[in-house]
Motif scaffolding. Structure first.
Motif, mmCIF file in Angstrom:
data_model
loop_
_atom_site.group_PDB
_atom_site.id
_atom_site.type_symbol
_atom_site.label_atom_id
_atom_site.label_comp_id
_atom_site.label_asym_id
_atom_site.label_seq_id
_atom_site.Cartn_x
_atom_site.Cartn_y
_atom_site.Cartn_z
ATOM 1 N N ALA A 1 -98.813 19.169 -46.947
ATOM 2 C CA ALA A 1 -97.546 18.777 -46.304
ATOM 3 C C ALA A 1 -98.371 17.617 -44.930
ATOM 4 O O ALA A 1 -99.263 17.847 -44.807
ATOM 5 N N ARG A 2 -97.490 16.950 -44.700
ATOM 6 C CA ARG A 2 -97.984 15.573 -44.201
ATOM 7 C C ARG A 2 -97.932 16.474 -41.687
ATOM 8 O O ARG A 2 -97.077 17.054 -41.342
ATOM 9 N N ASN A 3 -99.042 16.629 -41.601
ATOM 10 C CA ASN A 3 -98.871 16.857 -40.291
ATOM 11 C C ASN A 3 -97.547 15.451 -39.441
ATOM 12 O O ASN A 3 -96.951 16.412 -38.440
ATOM 13 N N GLU A 4 -97.522 14.486 -39.960
ATOM 14 C CA GLU A 4 -96.373 13.452 -39.444
ATOM 15 C C GLU A 4 -94.841 14.263 -39.472
ATOM 16 O O GLU A 4 -94.473 13.840 -38.574
ATOM 17 N N ASP A 5 -95.148 14.411 -40.843
ATOM 18 C CA ASP A 5 -93.758 15.207 -41.077
ATOM 19 C C ASP A 5 -93.989 17.206 -40.055
ATOM 20 O O ASP A 5 -92.076 16.718 -39.799
ATOM 21 N N GLY A 6 -94.198 17.172 -40.276
ATOM 22 C CA GLY A 6 -94.177 18.824 -38.481
ATOM 23 C C GLY A 6 -93.513 17.772 -37.560
ATOM 24 O O GLY A 6 -92.879 19.131 -37.168
ATOM 25 N N LEU A 7 -94.074 17.218 -37.504
ATOM 26 C CA LEU A 7 -94.378 16.845 -35.611
ATOM 27 C C LEU A 7 -92.418 15.865 -35.586
ATOM 28 O O LEU A 7 -91.751 16.585 -35.382
#
Length: 331
Positions: free
Chosen positions: A287-293
Protein backbone atom coordinates in the motif's frame (compact mmCIF):
# COMPACT_ATOMS: atom_id res chain seq x y z
CA UNK A 1 -2.84 19.18 10.42
CA UNK A 2 -2.18 15.44 10.73
CA UNK A 3 0.22 14.70 13.62
CA UNK A 4 3.50 12.80 13.22
CA UNK A 5 2.99 9.26 11.93
CA UNK A 6 4.52 5.97 13.07
CA UNK A 7 3.85 2.90 10.93
CA UNK A 8 4.40 -0.73 11.90
CA UNK A 9 3.40 -3.11 9.14
CA UNK A 10 6.01 -2.07 6.61
CA UNK A 11 7.82 -4.81 4.73
CA UNK A 12 11.06 -5.68 2.99
CA UNK A 13 12.52 -8.71 1.21
CA UNK A 14 15.81 -9.90 2.66
CA UNK A 15 18.64 -11.11 0.48
CA UNK A 16 17.83 -14.58 1.82
CA UNK A 17 14.28 -14.30 0.43
CA UNK A 18 15.36 -12.84 -2.92
CA UNK A 19 17.73 -15.75 -3.58
CA UNK A 20 14.74 -18.11 -3.43
CA UNK A 21 11.34 -18.08 -5.11
CA UNK A 22 8.92 -15.17 -4.95
CA UNK A 23 6.23 -16.93 -7.01
CA UNK A 24 3.71 -16.45 -4.20
CA UNK A 25 3.80 -12.73 -4.94
CA UNK A 26 3.02 -13.09 -8.65
CA UNK A 27 -0.26 -11.15 -8.49
CA UNK A 28 1.19 -8.34 -6.36
CA UNK A 29 4.28 -8.07 -8.55
CA UNK A 30 2.07 -7.95 -11.65
CA UNK A 31 -0.28 -5.25 -10.40
CA UNK A 32 2.00 -3.01 -8.28
CA UNK A 33 4.66 -1.25 -10.39
CA UNK A 34 8.12 -1.17 -8.84
CA UNK A 35 7.12 -3.49 -5.99
CA UNK A 36 10.17 -5.73 -6.23
CA UNK A 37 12.59 -2.79 -6.05
CA UNK A 38 10.73 -1.26 -3.11
CA UNK A 39 10.73 -4.54 -1.19
CA UNK A 40 14.45 -5.00 -1.70
CA UNK A 41 15.25 -1.44 -0.60
CA UNK A 42 16.13 -0.39 2.93
CA UNK A 43 17.32 3.09 2.02
CA UNK A 44 16.50 5.88 -0.39
CA UNK A 45 13.34 4.52 -2.04
CA UNK A 46 11.81 3.78 1.35
CA UNK A 47 12.74 7.17 2.75
CA UNK A 48 11.36 8.98 -0.31
CA UNK A 49 8.03 7.24 0.13
CA UNK A 50 8.03 8.01 3.84
CA UNK A 51 8.56 11.69 3.04
CA UNK A 52 5.67 11.63 0.57
CA UNK A 53 3.41 10.09 3.21
CA UNK A 54 4.79 12.19 6.10
CA UNK A 55 5.87 9.09 8.02
CA UNK A 56 8.18 10.02 10.86
CA UNK A 57 9.20 6.52 11.95
CA UNK A 58 8.77 3.17 10.23
CA UNK A 59 8.91 -0.18 12.03
CA UNK A 60 10.25 -2.47 9.31
CA UNK A 61 9.38 -6.16 9.10
CA UNK A 62 9.98 -9.00 6.69
CA UNK A 63 7.32 -9.78 4.09
CA UNK A 64 5.43 -13.05 4.70
CA UNK A 65 6.63 -16.40 3.43
CA UNK A 66 8.24 -19.57 4.82
CA UNK A 67 11.85 -19.19 5.92
CA UNK A 68 14.36 -21.39 7.73
CA UNK A 69 15.99 -20.43 11.01
CA UNK A 70 19.23 -19.56 9.20
CA UNK A 71 17.36 -17.38 6.70
CA UNK A 72 15.55 -15.58 9.51
CA UNK A 73 18.78 -14.92 11.37
CA UNK A 74 20.38 -13.51 8.21
CA UNK A 75 17.31 -11.36 7.50
CA UNK A 76 17.29 -10.00 11.03
CA UNK A 77 20.98 -9.15 10.82
CA UNK A 78 20.40 -7.39 7.49
CA UNK A 79 17.54 -5.36 8.94
CA UNK A 80 19.49 -4.51 12.09
CA UNK A 81 22.26 -3.03 9.96
CA UNK A 82 19.78 -0.82 8.11
CA UNK A 83 18.13 0.31 11.34
CA UNK A 84 21.49 1.12 12.91
CA UNK A 85 22.33 3.22 9.85
CA UNK A 86 19.19 5.35 10.24
CA UNK A 87 17.84 4.86 13.75
CA UNK A 88 15.90 8.14 13.70
CA UNK A 89 13.62 6.89 10.91
CA UNK A 90 13.72 3.08 11.20
CA UNK A 91 13.11 0.46 13.87
CA UNK A 92 12.77 -3.30 13.49
CA UNK A 93 10.46 -6.24 14.04
CA UNK A 94 12.09 -9.68 14.05
CA UNK A 95 11.14 -12.40 11.58
CA UNK A 96 11.00 -15.89 13.09
CA UNK A 97 11.03 -19.42 11.66
CA UNK A 98 7.56 -20.36 12.88
CA UNK A 99 7.89 -23.88 11.42
CA UNK A 100 10.52 -24.46 14.13
CA UNK A 101 8.83 -23.35 17.37
CA UNK A 102 11.83 -24.26 19.52
CA UNK A 103 13.96 -21.75 17.60
CA UNK A 104 11.50 -18.85 17.85
CA UNK A 105 12.09 -17.89 21.49
CA UNK A 106 15.91 -17.81 21.32
CA UNK A 107 15.92 -15.79 18.10
CA UNK A 108 13.34 -13.36 19.46
CA UNK A 109 15.50 -12.91 22.56
CA UNK A 110 18.58 -12.24 20.43
CA UNK A 111 16.73 -9.73 18.29
CA UNK A 112 15.41 -7.80 21.29
CA UNK A 113 18.47 -7.88 23.54
CA UNK A 114 21.27 -7.76 20.97
CA UNK A 115 19.78 -6.11 17.87
CA UNK A 116 17.49 -3.66 19.63
CA UNK A 117 14.29 -4.69 17.86
CA UNK A 118 10.92 -3.79 19.38
CA UNK A 119 8.93 -6.98 18.77
CA UNK A 120 8.31 -9.50 16.00
CA UNK A 121 6.05 -9.82 12.98
CA UNK A 122 5.42 -13.46 12.10
CA UNK A 123 3.49 -15.50 9.56
CA UNK A 124 -0.01 -16.36 10.78
CA UNK A 125 0.59 -20.08 10.36
CA UNK A 126 3.30 -22.52 9.42
CA UNK A 127 2.85 -25.52 7.13
CA UNK A 128 3.25 -29.24 7.80
CA UNK A 129 2.39 -31.90 5.25
CA UNK A 130 0.43 -29.35 3.24
CA UNK A 131 -1.79 -28.28 6.15
CA UNK A 132 -1.68 -25.09 8.25
CA UNK A 133 -0.24 -25.21 11.76
CA UNK A 134 -1.45 -22.58 14.23
CA UNK A 135 0.28 -21.54 17.43
CA UNK A 136 -2.19 -22.69 20.07
CA UNK A 137 -0.43 -26.05 20.49
CA UNK A 138 1.83 -26.70 23.53
CA UNK A 139 5.03 -26.64 21.46
CA UNK A 140 4.56 -22.89 20.89
CA UNK A 141 3.96 -22.02 24.54
CA UNK A 142 7.68 -21.38 25.30
CA UNK A 143 7.76 -18.87 22.45
CA UNK A 144 4.71 -17.03 23.75
CA UNK A 145 6.21 -17.13 27.24
CA UNK A 146 9.38 -15.52 25.89
CA UNK A 147 7.38 -12.73 24.26
CA UNK A 148 5.61 -12.00 27.55
CA UNK A 149 8.86 -12.15 29.52
CA UNK A 150 10.53 -9.72 27.10
CA UNK A 151 7.41 -7.51 27.20
CA UNK A 152 7.28 -7.10 23.42
CA UNK A 153 4.31 -7.52 21.06
CA UNK A 154 3.93 -10.20 18.42
CA UNK A 155 2.31 -9.04 15.20
CA UNK A 156 0.29 -11.88 13.61
CA UNK A 157 0.52 -11.18 9.89
CA UNK A 158 -1.45 -13.00 7.18
CA UNK A 159 0.40 -15.48 5.04
CA UNK A 160 -0.33 -17.62 2.01
CA UNK A 161 -2.96 -20.37 2.22
CA UNK A 162 -1.81 -23.95 2.06
CA UNK A 163 -2.72 -26.16 -0.89
CA UNK A 164 -5.39 -27.85 1.21
CA UNK A 165 -6.96 -24.49 2.09
CA UNK A 166 -6.91 -23.44 -1.57
CA UNK A 167 -8.56 -26.65 -2.70
CA UNK A 168 -11.23 -26.56 0.00
CA UNK A 169 -12.22 -22.90 -0.05
CA UNK A 170 -10.91 -20.91 -2.97
CA UNK A 171 -10.77 -22.91 -6.20
CA UNK A 172 -13.41 -24.24 -8.53
CA UNK A 173 -14.20 -24.72 -12.22
CA UNK A 174 -15.88 -21.31 -12.53
CA UNK A 175 -13.33 -19.29 -10.53
CA UNK A 176 -10.50 -17.66 -12.53
CA UNK A 177 -7.01 -18.38 -11.23
CA UNK A 178 -6.35 -14.69 -10.56
CA UNK A 179 -9.54 -14.48 -8.49
CA UNK A 180 -8.62 -17.62 -6.56
CA UNK A 181 -5.21 -16.20 -5.69
CA UNK A 182 -6.63 -12.85 -4.64
CA UNK A 183 -9.66 -14.08 -2.66
CA UNK A 184 -7.51 -16.61 -0.83
CA UNK A 185 -5.00 -13.94 0.19
CA UNK A 186 -5.27 -10.17 0.43
CA UNK A 187 -8.78 -10.05 -1.05
CA UNK A 188 -10.37 -11.88 1.88
CA UNK A 189 -8.90 -15.18 3.04
CA UNK A 190 -5.82 -13.80 4.76
CA UNK A 191 -7.92 -11.71 7.09
CA UNK A 192 -10.44 -14.34 8.11
CA UNK A 193 -7.55 -16.73 8.76
CA UNK A 194 -5.88 -14.33 11.20
CA UNK A 195 -9.21 -13.71 12.93
CA UNK A 196 -9.72 -17.45 13.38
CA UNK A 197 -6.19 -17.79 14.74
CA UNK A 198 -6.83 -15.16 17.42
CA UNK A 199 -10.00 -17.00 18.46
CA UNK A 200 -8.06 -20.27 18.60
CA UNK A 201 -5.47 -18.70 20.89
CA UNK A 202 -8.22 -17.51 23.19
CA UNK A 203 -10.09 -20.85 23.13
CA UNK A 204 -6.85 -22.70 23.95
CA UNK A 205 -6.49 -20.75 27.20
CA UNK A 206 -3.28 -19.02 26.11
CA UNK A 207 -4.31 -15.65 27.55
CA UNK A 208 -5.12 -17.27 30.90
CA UNK A 209 -1.61 -18.74 31.01
CA UNK A 210 0.01 -15.51 29.81
CA UNK A 211 -2.22 -12.58 30.86
CA UNK A 212 0.36 -9.93 29.85
CA UNK A 213 0.87 -11.22 26.30
CA UNK A 214 0.61 -8.56 23.59
CA UNK A 215 -0.75 -9.40 20.13
CA UNK A 216 -1.09 -7.01 17.18
CA UNK A 217 -3.28 -7.68 14.15
CA UNK A 218 -3.55 -5.46 11.09
CA UNK A 219 -6.05 -4.43 8.42
CA UNK A 220 -8.55 -2.78 10.78
CA UNK A 221 -8.51 -5.77 13.13
CA UNK A 222 -8.73 -8.58 10.56
CA UNK A 223 -12.56 -8.62 10.59
CA UNK A 224 -12.79 -9.18 14.36
CA UNK A 225 -14.19 -5.73 15.33
CA UNK A 226 -17.25 -6.32 13.18
CA UNK A 227 -18.02 -9.62 14.92
CA UNK A 228 -17.03 -8.67 18.47
CA UNK A 229 -20.49 -8.61 20.00
CA UNK A 230 -21.29 -12.01 18.46
CA UNK A 231 -18.00 -13.38 19.81
CA UNK A 232 -18.72 -11.95 23.27
CA UNK A 233 -22.10 -13.68 23.21
CA UNK A 234 -20.93 -17.13 22.09
CA UNK A 235 -17.38 -17.49 23.42
CA UNK A 236 -18.50 -18.55 26.94
CA UNK A 237 -19.46 -21.85 25.30
CA UNK A 238 -15.82 -22.49 24.42
CA UNK A 239 -14.72 -23.39 27.94
CA UNK A 240 -14.13 -21.84 31.34
CA UNK A 241 -11.77 -18.88 31.13
CA UNK A 242 -10.50 -16.58 33.87
CA UNK A 243 -11.14 -13.56 31.63
CA UNK A 244 -13.87 -13.25 28.97
CA UNK A 245 -12.98 -12.41 25.39
CA UNK A 246 -13.99 -8.79 25.84
CA UNK A 247 -11.38 -8.35 28.55
CA UNK A 248 -8.75 -10.08 26.43
CA UNK A 249 -9.65 -7.82 23.49
CA UNK A 250 -9.30 -4.75 25.70
CA UNK A 251 -6.07 -5.83 27.38
CA UNK A 252 -4.11 -8.09 25.03
CA UNK A 253 -5.00 -7.18 21.42
CA UNK A 254 -3.93 -4.11 19.43
CA UNK A 255 -5.10 -3.41 15.89
CA UNK A 256 -3.70 -1.32 13.04
CA UNK A 257 -5.19 0.41 10.01
CA UNK A 258 -2.75 -1.15 7.56
CA UNK A 259 -3.86 -0.91 3.94
CA UNK A 260 -7.55 -0.30 4.71
CA UNK A 261 -8.35 3.27 3.68
CA UNK A 262 -11.91 3.94 4.74
CA UNK A 263 -13.43 5.69 7.72
CA UNK A 264 -16.37 3.26 7.59
CA UNK A 265 -14.63 0.41 9.43
CA UNK A 266 -12.93 2.95 11.68
CA UNK A 267 -16.35 4.21 12.78
CA UNK A 268 -17.18 0.69 13.97
CA UNK A 269 -13.81 0.20 15.67
CA UNK A 270 -14.08 3.44 17.60
CA UNK A 271 -17.35 2.20 19.12
CA UNK A 272 -16.01 -1.11 20.45
CA UNK A 273 -12.22 -0.91 20.72
CA UNK A 274 -10.19 1.10 23.22
CA UNK A 275 -8.64 4.12 21.53
CA UNK A 276 -5.30 3.23 23.16
CA UNK A 277 -5.26 -0.04 21.19
CA UNK A 278 -5.70 1.44 17.71
CA UNK A 279 -2.54 2.23 15.72
CA UNK A 280 -1.83 3.70 12.32
CA UNK A 281 -0.01 1.59 9.75
CA UNK A 282 0.32 1.53 5.96
CA UNK A 283 1.40 -1.96 4.74
CA UNK A 284 4.16 -0.48 2.56
CA UNK A 285 5.03 -1.20 -0.21
CA UNK A 286 1.86 -3.20 -0.89
CA UNK A 287 0.00 0.00 0.00
CA UNK A 288 1.13 3.58 -0.57
CA UNK A 289 2.18 5.94 2.19
CA UNK A 290 0.41 8.74 0.30
CA UNK A 291 -2.90 6.86 0.51
CA UNK A 292 -2.42 6.33 4.21
CA UNK A 293 -1.83 10.03 4.69
CA UNK A 294 -5.00 10.85 2.75
CA UNK A 295 -6.92 8.48 5.02
CA UNK A 296 -5.58 10.15 8.16
CA UNK A 297 -6.53 13.55 6.76
CA UNK A 298 -10.03 12.23 6.06
CA UNK A 299 -10.24 10.80 9.58
CA UNK A 300 -9.21 14.19 10.98
CA UNK A 301 -11.99 15.91 9.00
CA UNK A 302 -14.61 13.28 9.81
CA UNK A 303 -15.30 14.39 13.37
CA UNK A 304 -15.03 10.78 14.56
CA UNK A 305 -11.99 11.54 16.73
CA UNK A 306 -10.71 14.43 18.79
CA UNK A 307 -7.26 15.89 18.21
CA UNK A 308 -5.99 13.95 21.22
CA UNK A 309 -7.44 10.69 19.93
CA UNK A 310 -5.97 11.29 16.47
CA UNK A 311 -2.53 11.76 18.02
CA UNK A 312 -2.87 8.48 19.89
CA UNK A 313 -3.70 6.62 16.68
CA UNK A 314 -1.02 8.44 14.67
CA UNK A 315 1.94 7.93 16.99
CA UNK A 316 1.14 7.97 20.71
CA UNK A 317 -0.09 4.41 21.06
CA UNK A 318 2.84 3.06 19.06
CA UNK A 319 5.31 4.96 21.22
CA UNK A 320 3.77 3.51 24.37
CA UNK A 321 3.46 -0.06 23.07
CA UNK A 322 6.86 -0.28 21.40
CA UNK A 323 8.97 2.08 23.48
CA UNK A 324 9.92 4.19 20.45
CA UNK A 325 9.83 7.93 19.77
CA UNK A 326 9.08 9.85 16.61
CA UNK A 327 11.79 12.38 15.80
CA UNK A 328 10.66 14.10 12.60
CA UNK A 329 7.78 16.49 12.11
CA UNK A 330 6.47 17.70 8.78
CA UNK A 331 5.17 21.20 8.07
Amino acid sequence: MVPPLITLEEHFFSTAMLTGSTNSYSEQLKHLPGLSDKLADLGDLRLESMEAGKVSLQIISHAPGPMTSDQCRAANDQLAKAVKGNSERFAGFAVLAVSDPAACGPELTRCIRELGFVGALIDNHSIKDGSPIYYDSPEYLPFWQTAQDLDVPIYLHPTWPTDSMLDLLYTGPTIPLAASKSISSSGFGWHSDVATHVLRLFASGLFDKLPRLKIIVGHMGEMLPFMLERIYQLSPRWGQRSRPFKQVWDENIWITTSGDWSVNPMACILRNTKIEHILYSVDYPFARNEDGLAFMEELERSGLVTDEQLEKIAFGNAEKLLGVKHSKRFD
